[in-house]
Write a protein that holds these residues in place. Sequence first.
Motif, PDB file in Angstrom:
ATOM      1  N   SER A   4       0.845  -1.196   0.000  1.00 35.32           N
ATOM      2  CA  SER A   4       0.000   0.000   0.000  1.00 35.32           C
ATOM      3  C   SER A   4       0.875   1.239   0.000  1.00 35.32           C
ATOM      4  O   SER A   4       2.086   1.164   0.166  1.00 35.32           O
ATOM      5  CB  SER A   4      -0.922   0.027   1.216  1.00 35.32           C
ATOM      6  OG  SER A   4      -0.212   0.468   2.352  1.00 35.32           O
ATOM      7  N   ILE A  24       1.872   2.264  -6.697  1.00 33.96           N
ATOM      8  CA  ILE A  24       2.065   0.999  -5.979  1.00 33.96           C
ATOM      9  C   ILE A  24       2.347  -0.090  -6.990  1.00 33.96           C
ATOM     10  O   ILE A  24       1.593  -0.270  -7.951  1.00 33.96           O
ATOM     11  CB  ILE A  24       0.808   0.668  -5.153  1.00 33.96           C
ATOM     12  CG1 ILE A  24       0.567   1.776  -4.130  1.00 33.96           C
ATOM     13  CG2 ILE A  24       0.929  -0.688  -4.483  1.00 33.96           C
ATOM     14  CD1 ILE A  24      -0.798   1.781  -3.550  1.00 33.96           C
ATOM     15  N   SER A  25       3.453  -0.815  -6.780  1.00 35.79           N
ATOM     16  CA  SER A  25       3.782  -1.909  -7.698  1.00 35.79           C
ATOM     17  C   SER A  25       4.346  -3.092  -6.929  1.00 35.79           C
ATOM     18  O   SER A  25       4.948  -2.934  -5.877  1.00 35.79           O
ATOM     19  CB  SER A  25       4.776  -1.441  -8.765  1.00 35.79           C
ATOM     20  OG  SER A  25       5.991  -1.076  -8.158  1.00 35.79           O
ATOM     21  N   ALA A  35      -3.307  -5.432  -2.171  1.00 40.22           N
ATOM     22  CA  ALA A  35      -2.753  -4.130  -2.528  1.00 40.22           C
ATOM     23  C   ALA A  35      -3.839  -3.072  -2.493  1.00 40.22           C
ATOM     24  O   ALA A  35      -4.920  -3.263  -3.038  1.00 40.22           O
ATOM     25  CB  ALA A  35      -2.128  -4.182  -3.913  1.00 40.22           C
ATOM     26  N   GLY A  37      -4.460   1.539  -2.031  1.00 43.06           N
ATOM     27  CA  GLY A  37      -3.853   2.864  -1.992  1.00 43.06           C
ATOM     28  C   GLY A  37      -3.500   3.328  -0.591  1.00 43.06           C
ATOM     29  O   GLY A  37      -2.484   3.978  -0.384  1.00 43.06           O
ATOM     30  N   ILE A  58      -2.183   0.426  -9.781  1.00 46.67           N
ATOM     31  CA  ILE A  58      -1.558  -0.569  -8.907  1.00 46.67           C
ATOM     32  C   ILE A  58      -1.120  -1.682  -9.839  1.00 46.67           C
ATOM     33  O   ILE A  58      -1.941  -2.291 -10.514  1.00 46.67           O
ATOM     34  CB  ILE A  58      -2.544  -1.075  -7.845  1.00 46.67           C
ATOM     35  CG1 ILE A  58      -2.979   0.070  -6.923  1.00 46.67           C
ATOM     36  CG2 ILE A  58      -1.930  -2.210  -7.048  1.00 46.67           C
ATOM     37  CD1 ILE A  58      -4.041  -0.300  -5.926  1.00 46.67           C
ATOM     38  N   ILE A  70      -7.342  -6.160  -4.656  1.00 47.56           N
ATOM     39  CA  ILE A  70      -6.857  -4.817  -4.986  1.00 47.56           C
ATOM     40  C   ILE A  70      -7.987  -3.823  -4.828  1.00 47.56           C
ATOM     41  O   ILE A  70      -9.124  -4.075  -5.238  1.00 47.56           O
ATOM     42  CB  ILE A  70      -6.331  -4.773  -6.432  1.00 47.56           C
ATOM     43  CG1 ILE A  70      -5.126  -5.703  -6.569  1.00 47.56           C
ATOM     44  CG2 ILE A  70      -5.949  -3.358  -6.837  1.00 47.56           C
ATOM     45  CD1 ILE A  70      -4.583  -5.799  -7.970  1.00 47.56           C
TER      46      ILE A  70
END
Length: 75
Positions: A4, A24-25, A35, A37, A58, A70
């Motif tokens: 995150s 975000i990766s 995952a 934010g 993402i 996600i």
Amino acid sequence: TYLSGIIGYINESPVVSCTNKGAISNNCPNSTLHAGGIVGHNSKAAITNCINETTGDITNSVDIAGNIYIGGITG
């Protein structure tokens, strides 16, 4: 894997007044990916007055064998 912009994993603690502006990766293979934010994985935590302002996606660059969760705020 918990990813995150602010908190990877949280359990029953409040998250208040925060902003994520970063991308975000993921490049870590794992059986499950969470995952978000603001929070990667949320377990009973209240999230209030938080904003995800990232303009990017993402992203994931590896194979994930299990589930993928996600979200813009929490995965």
